[in-house]
Design an enzyme around this catalytic site. Sequence first.
Site, PDB file in Angstrom:
ATOM      1  N   LYS A 138       5.529 -33.774 -22.217  1.00  9.18           N
ATOM      2  CA  LYS A 138       5.110 -32.603 -21.462  1.00  9.18           C
ATOM      3  C   LYS A 138       4.373 -31.625 -22.381  1.00  9.18           C
ATOM      4  CE  LYS A 138       6.660 -30.303 -17.400  1.00  9.18           C
ATOM      5  NZ  LYS A 138       7.711 -30.074 -16.441  1.00  9.18           N
ATOM      6  N   LYS A 217       2.479 -49.372 -13.742  1.00  7.72           N
ATOM      7  CA  LYS A 217       3.935 -49.313 -13.575  1.00  7.72           C
ATOM      8  C   LYS A 217       4.263 -48.564 -12.276  1.00  7.72           C
ATOM      9  CE  LYS A 217       8.101 -47.510 -15.548  1.00  7.72           C
ATOM     10  NZ  LYS A 217       8.786 -46.416 -16.079  1.00  7.72           N
ATOM     11  N   LYS A 220       7.008 -42.880  -8.869  1.00  2.77           N
ATOM     12  CA  LYS A 220       6.652 -41.955  -7.793  1.00  2.77           C
ATOM     13  C   LYS A 220       5.550 -41.004  -8.234  1.00  2.77           C
ATOM     14  CE  LYS A 220      10.957 -39.419  -8.445  1.00  2.77           C
ATOM     15  NZ  LYS A 220      11.446 -40.449  -9.378  1.00  2.77           N
TER      16      LYS A 220
HETATM   17  P1  ADP Z   1       9.792 -42.606 -11.451  1.00  8.93           P
HETATM   18  O1  ADP Z   1       8.927 -43.169 -12.552  1.00  8.93           O
HETATM   19  O2  ADP Z   1       9.393 -43.096 -10.105  1.00  8.93           O
HETATM   20  O3  ADP Z   1       9.949 -41.099 -11.534  1.00  8.93           O
HETATM   21  P2  ADP Z   1      12.456 -42.614 -12.487  1.00  8.93           P
HETATM   22  O4  ADP Z   1      12.021 -42.203 -13.832  1.00  8.93           O
HETATM   23  O5  ADP Z   1      13.205 -41.644 -11.630  1.00  8.93           O
HETATM   24  O6  ADP Z   1      11.235 -43.217 -11.676  1.00  8.93           O
HETATM   25  O7  ADP Z   1      13.331 -43.956 -12.621  1.00  8.93           O
HETATM   26  C1  ADP Z   1      14.709 -44.022 -12.756  1.00  8.93           C
HETATM   27  C2  ADP Z   1      15.056 -45.355 -13.403  1.00  8.93           C
HETATM   28  O8  ADP Z   1      14.518 -46.419 -12.597  1.00  8.93           O
HETATM   29  C3  ADP Z   1      14.423 -45.547 -14.778  1.00  8.93           C
HETATM   30  O9  ADP Z   1      15.269 -45.135 -15.799  1.00  8.93           O
HETATM   31  C4  ADP Z   1      14.226 -47.033 -14.855  1.00  8.93           C
HETATM   32  O10 ADP Z   1      15.444 -47.638 -15.250  1.00  8.93           O
HETATM   33  C5  ADP Z   1      13.985 -47.444 -13.429  1.00  8.93           C
HETATM   34  N1  ADP Z   1      12.543 -47.628 -13.127  1.00  8.93           N
HETATM   35  C6  ADP Z   1      11.700 -46.735 -12.567  1.00  8.93           C
HETATM   36  N2  ADP Z   1      10.482 -47.263 -12.393  1.00  8.93           N
HETATM   37  C7  ADP Z   1      10.535 -48.531 -12.854  1.00  8.93           C
HETATM   38  C8  ADP Z   1       9.595 -49.603 -12.941  1.00  8.93           C
HETATM   39  N3  ADP Z   1       8.364 -49.500 -12.480  1.00  8.93           N
HETATM   40  N4  ADP Z   1      10.015 -50.767 -13.469  1.00  8.93           N
HETATM   41  C9  ADP Z   1      11.283 -50.908 -13.913  1.00  8.93           C
HETATM   42  N5  ADP Z   1      12.213 -49.947 -13.858  1.00  8.93           N
HETATM   43  C10 ADP Z   1      11.863 -48.765 -13.333  1.00  8.93           C
END
Ligand code: ADP
Length: 357
Positions: A138, A217, A220
Amino acid sequence: MPSKASPATEASAKPARPARVLSGIQPTGRFHWGNYFGAIRQYIELQADTSSAVPLQADREAFYFIADLHALTTVRDPERLRGLVHAAAVDLVALGLDPNRATLFVQSDVPEVAELMWLLMSVAPMGLLERCHAYKDKKLRGLPADAGLFTYPVLMSADILAYDATIVPVGEDQVQHIEVCRDLAGTFNHLYGEVFTLPQARLVESGARVPGIDGQKMSKSYENTLDVFEDLSAQKKKIMRITTDSRPMEEPKDPADDHLFALHALVASEPDRQEMAELYRRGGFGYGHVKKALVEAAAHFFAEARNRRAALEADPGCIEVILANGAVRARKQAAEVLARARQACGLARGTSAGRRS
Ligand code: ADP
Ligand code: TRP
């Protein structure tokens, strides 16, 4: 779903006690396939195996929580946060988290963790936190960060240490935070004696990086997700719009570098996955065929969870009871660890081993 886990390896340092698995998930949006295949599926596989034993007295114990304190740094709408916490609990139970085999609770229902965080803050070097990627990224992007984001890994450490967790299943992005936790616990133990149990991260074995519908990847923040419980016709539209490469139909293709194939492989049965891989290598197919197969396999894969979710939604009180029971079990454990830590560092007076009464 069969367990591929062998937690005995991680737990070997403390053979006398069953392994204790713990993880948290932030309620910052509805769960997508990355969250499920990258995290939640593993939590479910690592629940206590109670097939023949008394619930929660099996070879291992599991604690899972919804990290609403962490979410406060991003979700600033109170009603939305309350809704997301409830929805996360419903989704987790629908996906197979079993309150008889794991303790499911909400992070903020255990205030002991916030106090423990302060004890850890007092031994946390600034430099260590400055290197943590959530804050560092950030800052590099020139965005303002609040102290909550900066100290995020310390709260996460308190989450883990409060329950004497030995195994923490997480995605790659969280491994650095487990290292911080081990560092802080080690420093505290060095200063005050053996108070905390050092945990080990457990990385997800497959589906480590779930691609989004655009091939990046899935996240959200990239708006490229397939959500676990999204409306099926909306999901179908999303899938049918996935952009693919423009190579001619006849040309054989390598399944390994196609995100459509990777998504299908996650939800298809093994024979269907192999058949699809063959089709790619042979060539002579249209991507429309793969998309249709993906729509069908996805609907089938999550059908049972969807049904369970509908039943849970019809009885909202049931989830609140599960969370309330989880909080009682979790608090009992956290209070024990906090008392130990208070006593060790000189906060507790008298002979009551740190208990405040
Ligand atoms: P986002 O990237 O959508 O904000 P988060 O960071 O909230 O997702 O994700 C929570 C957990 O879900 C991560 O710690 C990871 O373990 C898993 N995760 C999220 N996106 C992925 C992905 N594309 N592939 C594998 N694991 C993921
Ligand atoms: N930081 C984790 C994430 O964003 C969630 C989390 C909070 C967590 N506390 C934890 C995970 C403790 C494991 C252990 O995914």
